[in-house]
Design a protein around this motif. Structure first.
Motif, PDB file in Angstrom:
ATOM      1  N   GLN A  90       0.843  -1.216   0.000  1.00 10.64           N
ATOM      2  CA  GLN A  90       0.000   0.000   0.000  1.00 10.64           C
ATOM      3  C   GLN A  90       0.870   1.256   0.000  1.00 10.64           C
ATOM      4  N   THR A  91       1.899   1.249   0.840  1.00  8.99           N
ATOM      5  CA  THR A  91       2.743   2.441   0.958  1.00  8.99           C
ATOM      6  C   THR A  91       3.493   2.700  -0.357  1.00  8.99           C
ATOM      7  N   SER A  92       4.012   1.635  -0.966  1.00  7.14           N
ATOM      8  CA  SER A  92       4.726   1.813  -2.249  1.00  7.14           C
ATOM      9  C   SER A  92       3.806   2.417  -3.301  1.00  7.14           C
ATOM     10  N   ALA A  93       2.587   1.879  -3.369  1.00  9.07           N
ATOM     11  CA  ALA A  93       1.642   2.365  -4.387  1.00  9.07           C
ATOM     12  C   ALA A  93       1.299   3.831  -4.134  1.00  9.07           C
ATOM     13  N   VAL A  94       1.066   4.189  -2.888  1.00  9.09           N
ATOM     14  CA  VAL A  94       0.658   5.576  -2.580  1.00  9.09           C
ATOM     15  C   VAL A  94       1.804   6.548  -2.859  1.00  9.09           C
ATOM     16  N   LEU A  95       3.016   6.148  -2.486  1.00  6.91           N
ATOM     17  CA  LEU A  95       4.150   7.061  -2.725  1.00  6.91           C
ATOM     18  C   LEU A  95       4.384   7.243  -4.220  1.00  6.91           C
ATOM     19  N   GLN A  96       4.158   6.174  -4.989  1.00  4.05           N
ATOM     20  CA  GLN A  96       4.342   6.275  -6.444  1.00  4.05           C
ATOM     21  C   GLN A  96       3.292   7.230  -7.036  1.00  4.05           C
ATOM     22  N   ALA A  97       2.063   7.064  -6.521  1.00  2.00           N
ATOM     23  CA  ALA A  97       0.955   7.855  -7.103  1.00  2.00           C
ATOM     24  C   ALA A  97       0.947   9.284  -6.577  1.00  2.00           C
TER      25      ALA A  97
END
Ligand code: T6T
Length: 633
Positions: free
Chosen positions: A209-216
């Protein structure tokens, strides 16, 4: 004091020194401990406190670990424990503030007292909230914890920064409150909470979740993870994205992994709770309750330690890092541990009863109690006693009832400065606020809410006498924290209910003086129809005066302290109300506080109110209430 009173009190004193039956003989209780989930460094560390308290107090622990932080997993475990029929108390971290209620109610209904640690059920207010059957809720102030975390992010990022919250699952009391606390800090400091994700207590989910949010959202510059698993996942995501230092991260829970992220610069703040303290105090308070000393605080906040890059390597702070394996219990205390107990005065049924609690707790710990009794309730008598104890050089802890809220400060400061932790019971020094008041060195003040006690007494007089009645207060001496507050409480009730306080006399703790003063006042003021005596000796004297004047029933009398004599006045109709404090509970909890402190527990509450039992002619002969009558045995 007249010969009659002296004989009575001497008899009580002799009874009180009869060797205490070791409370451990017939009460090696079995206490069930059900954490929120395991393996989890937080609960693994909590178990260290649980086991240490169990060893110190001589009780047996049955620990059963849910494999998921989920009430569908923990409820059957608790039901099976209830079915055993040999569980004396339950210490547990409920997985859900609503869904965990039924199974804990089942335990309670089966006669198993419940203490919740870390998390709570209902609204966490077990005094008068949604759910009140648990004995106590021992855990962090989690709203404060979330506020600390996101205030730190605001300090680092400034107003307008965008942050992300990694949380577990709605319905968990602790992490719900951390989220609330963070959002309150964001609102106060102008941060924008861009998104909140829930990882269901999975570090892998948190990482994805954190990886996806930081990417977006490359404009997110701050992250708050509300517990160990969210922190583990968020930390990995930051590390993998090469964003260490670019994104400020505040983590909850000082697992060794999270401390590692702090040391390598991946995160900037780790908030340590005190799970071991929660465990120790949970077992200690459960044992007190089972031993019959039941004035437990409904809420025990256990505090935090905030790790930063600057303090993480200080050896003094290592004790706040959670462990990955439950620690072996240290060897029990023994008779070499000297706990000094200095009552306000003796003989006094109140303090004779208090020593019963002191000795019962000390017997459990196997420590030595050195009791020294002032012969008068007077700091000029008690100060030299304490000074002599300090001079011995072998006193490990002091439990005492200071005679004067100001004049007792110097000698207790001297004890503290000599390295002797101080707990005051019954009375206090300064303003009694040891957290951030006039005097803060004592560990705790354990005693009645005396303003409330005086209010209860004179409200009862108002109920019996009606508005406009004239009353008389028999007090001891200005400067004694407890009786000063009882007088204040009575005057507040009189003001609220339209009573007139015609006169207040001070008897200097002499029953004879109280009797002479009361007789004189009643003779001179035939329109006085109510009397309030603020402690044992005033009560004894006032009761005798009422009896001798043949005014029993004509004058309504409220007495403080349930000595055998005062109970006798209630039974023969001389008085209408006797307010019993719980001195034995004060004594027992005073020892618990000192021994927890000796074990490194830093979460003993600075204030422990111990409650009352109000005797009337209707309930005085109920055998269930006999335990509230002062006695040394
Ligand atoms: O944060 C702690 C605990 O306070 C919370 O209730 C659940 O998660 C932990 O156990 C850490 O994993």
């Amino acid at each position: 004091m007249s010969k009659k009173f002296a004989i009575i009190f001497l008899a009580l004193l002799i009874l009180s020194v009869v060797p205490m039956v070791n409370a451990q003989d017939d009460s090696n209780y079995t206490i069930a401990f059900v954490p929120g989930v395991n393996p989890d460094p937080f609960y693994i560390t909590m178990a260290s406190g649980v086991n240490q308290a169990a060893s110190d107090l001589g009780v047996t622990i049955i620990q059963q670990d849910p494999e998921r932080f989920d009430v569908t997993v923990s409820a059957p475990i608790i039901e099976a424990l209830i079915a055993r029929g040999d569980i004396d108390a339950l210490v547990t971290a409920p997985n859900d503030r609503a869904q965990s209620i039924p199974v804990l109610q089942e335990a309670y209904d089966a006669g198993i007292p419940v203490i919740t640690v870390d998390t709570f059920i209902g609204d966490g207010n077990y005094a008068d909230g949604e759910v009140t059957f648990p004995l106590s809720y021992i855990g962090s102030d989690n709203t404060q914890g979330g506020y600390i975390a996101c205030t730190a992010l605001a300090d680092a990022l400034g107003e307008g920064a965008k942050i992300y919250i990694q949380n577990v699952r709605p319905g968990i009391s602790t992490t719900d409150q951390r989220e609330d606390g963070c959002e309150a800090a964001a609102a106060d400091r102008g941060l924008e909470v861009v998104r909140i994700d829930y990882n269901d207590n999975s570090a892998d989910t948190a990482q994805q979740q954190t990886s996806a949010v930081l990417q977006a959202n490359p404009d997110i510059t701050g992250i708050f993870a509300t517990n160990t698993f969210g922190a583990l996942g968020a930390g990995s995501a930051i590390e993998n994205a090469g964003l260490a230092g670019a994104v400020q991260v505040a983590l909850f829970d000082a697992s060794e992994e999270n401390i590692g992220y702090l040391r390598d610069g991946t995160v900037s703040l780790v908030i340590a709770q005190k799970p071991s303290d929660m465990g120790y105090l949970g077992v200690a308070l459960a044992t007190a309750y089972l031993d019959g000393f039941q004035s437990l605080p409904k809420r025990v906040p256990t505090g935090y330690f905030v790790f930063t890059a600057e303090n993480v390597d200080d050896p003094a702070n290592a004790r706040f890092i959670y462990s990955s394996a439950t620690a072996e219990a240290q060897p029990r205390f023994d008779s070499s541990f000297n706990l000094a107990f200095v009552p306000g005065v003796n003989p006094d049924p109140f303090y004779i009863t208090m020593s019963r609690g002191v000795n019962a707790a000390a017997a459990r710990y196997g420590i030595t109690v050195i009791q020294q009794d002032p012969e008068r309730f007077d700091v000029t008598v008690s100060a030299p006693i304490i000074e002599a104890l300090v001079a011995r050089g072998d006193i490990n802890a002091l439990v005492t009832a200071p005679n004067d809220r100001a004049q007792s400060i110097p000698v207790l400061q001297e004890a503290f400065d000599a390295g002797i932790p101080v707990i005051t019971v019954d009375t206090f020094i300064g303003d009694g606020n040891y957290l951030d008041g006039e005097v803060t060195f004592p560990l705790s003040y354990i005693g009645s809410d005396n303003t409330q006690g005086g209010y209860i007494a004179c409200s009862a007089l108002a109920d019996a006498l009606g508005e406009g009645a004239k009353i008389y207060i028999q007090n001891v001496r200005p400067g004694i924290s407890t009786t000063d507050q009882r007088e204040d409480g009575c005057e507040q009730a009189a003001a609220d209910r339209g009573l007139e306080v015609v006169r207040i006399d001070y008897n200097d703790n002499s029953a004879d003086t109280a009797q002479q003063q009361t007789a004189a006042v009643l003779q001179a003021n035939a329109d006085i129809t109510g009397v309030f005596a603020t402690n044992t000796f005033g009560a004894l004297g006032a009761g005798a005066a009422i009896q001798n004047a043949g005014l029993a029933g004509a004058v309504q009398v409220a007495l403080f302290d349930a000595s055998e004599e005062n109970i006798g006045y209630l039974r023969d109709g001389t008085v209408s109300l006797v307010i019993a404090q719980k001195p034995a509970d004060m004594g027992y909890l005073g020892v618990i506080g000192q021994m927890a402190n000796a074990r490194g527990v830093t979460s003993m509450p600075e204030r422990v109110p111990t409650g009352y039992f109000v005797f009337t002619s209707e309930n005085v002969d109920d055998p269930a209430n006999a335990r509230f009558i002062y006695s040394g045995n």
